[in-house]
Design an enzyme around this catalytic site. Structure first.
Site, PDB file in Angstrom:
ATOM      1  N   ILE A 107      89.892  32.908  87.635  1.00  0.00           N
ATOM      2  CA  ILE A 107      90.836  33.742  86.908  1.00  0.00           C
ATOM      3  C   ILE A 107      91.616  34.601  87.886  1.00  0.00           C
ATOM      4  CG2 ILE A 107      91.068  35.581  85.167  1.00  0.00           C
ATOM      5  CD1 ILE A 107      90.265  32.721  84.121  1.00  0.00           C
ATOM      6  N   LYS A 108      92.935  34.449  87.818  1.00  0.00           N
ATOM      7  CA  LYS A 108      93.807  35.195  88.739  1.00  0.00           C
ATOM      8  C   LYS A 108      94.139  36.557  88.148  1.00  0.00           C
ATOM      9  CE  LYS A 108      97.109  32.985  91.592  1.00  0.00           C
ATOM     10  NZ  LYS A 108      98.352  32.191  91.607  1.00  0.00           N
ATOM     11  N   LEU A 109      93.885  37.571  88.960  1.00  0.00           N
ATOM     12  CA  LEU A 109      94.127  38.963  88.542  1.00  0.00           C
ATOM     13  C   LEU A 109      94.949  39.652  89.621  1.00  0.00           C
ATOM     14  CD1 LEU A 109      90.363  39.633  87.817  1.00  0.00           C
ATOM     15  CD2 LEU A 109      92.098  39.539  86.021  1.00  0.00           C
TER      16      LEU A 109
END
Ligand code: E4P
Length: 282
Positions: A107-109
């Site tokens: 998951i890209k944050l």
């Protein structure tokens, strides 16, 4: 064919499964793919279209599922929607939902305060994350500190080379510095060289021993034309008129809140991703 001595994982930077297929045809292997809202907006299937909020998430899910099927042994990065007002709670909800789309998601944050809070929580819950829009060593140090306890491979840090070059700083220095800093601390975080715009960025990232590189299809087409080779000891990264980024000695045992994580390019990048995403919505 994958070179025998290739230690770096090779990812495609694209929001289009057709490019995944093309890259696999060219290289015959791929270790993962990174997507982001701007890349989804560039997918030819979105051309001239407007979606409802639900429809655009459904479209993103469909794209990510197609990619994940082609790279089953690899990782696919899926980015949460975030603008300057988005809180960690919203990123956590989105991240958990996106993580359920495929078995191999990171998951890209964004690497801002809310993104780091979200990362700390998601990693504690056993999710994998890719911290994006990194432009400084302090931000990479904060990523290490916020995700302590995670397994190697569960956390990526994505320093953006091209966007630093664009404003006259030597982005490759940042890759070099973060690799050195993490090596000294025996960090669990893997370095993912991002915003790679040229074969030279790619070759030098290989020479530096980046854990992962993500690059667009055109870089792989060029790599293929040059014979899919690893740079030898004589390879030299040549750059013109770029200001060096010096190495900073940082104490990685500090808590993440103690690092100065502010960066104008991170804020600008968040706004740009949000704008591209919102432009898809009617
Ligand atoms: C990948 O994770 C990044 O989102 C991407 O490499 C950004 O590249 P750009 O600076 O060319 O948009």
């Amino acid at each position: 064919m994958k070179p025998n001595n290739l230690a770096t994982k090779i990812f495609l930077d694209s929001g289009d499964p057709i490019e995944t297929k093309k890259t696999l045809e060219i290289l015959d292997f791929l270790d993962g793919q990174t997507t982001n809202p701007s890349l989804i907006a560039k997918n030819p299937q979105t051309a001239g279209k407007k979606f409802s909020k639900e429809e655009i998430y459904e479209f993103y899910k469909k794209v990510v599922k197609e990619i994940a099927l082609m790279i089953q042994q690899g990782s696919v990065s899926v980015e949460v929607y975030a603008d300057k007002n988005t809180k960690a709670e919203s990123m956590i909800v989105q991240g958990k939902e996106m993580f359920s789309w495929i078995p191999n998601a990171h998951i890209k944050l964004p690497t801002n305060t809310e993104g780091l809070k979200a990362a700390e929580s998601l990693v504690q819950d056993g999710l994998r994350v890719n911290m994006t829009l990194v432009f400084s060593q302090e931000q990479a140090a904060a990523v290490h500190a916020a995700t302590k306890g995670a397994n190697k491979g569960d956390v990526f840090v994505s320093p953006f080379v091209g966007r630093l070059d664009d404003r006259g700083e030597n982005g490759m220095d940042l890759i070099k510095n973060i690799i050195e800093m993490y090596k000294k601390a025996d960090s669990h975080v893997e370095v993912l060289a991002a915003s790679v715009r040229s074969l030279d960025h790619f070759m030098y990232s290989l020479q530096l021993g980046s854990d992962i590189i993500t690059a667009p299809l055109k870089v792989y087409q060029e790599w293929n034309e040059k014979g899919i080779k690893i740079p030898d000891a004589n390879y030299q990264y040549l750059f013109k008129n770029l200001i060096p980024m010096p190495y900073h000695e940082l104490d990685l045992s500090k808590s993440w809140q103690e690092f100065n994580i502010n960066h104008g390019l991170t804020d600008a990048g968040i706004e740009h991703f949000a704008k591209d995403w919102n432009n898809l919505i009617r």
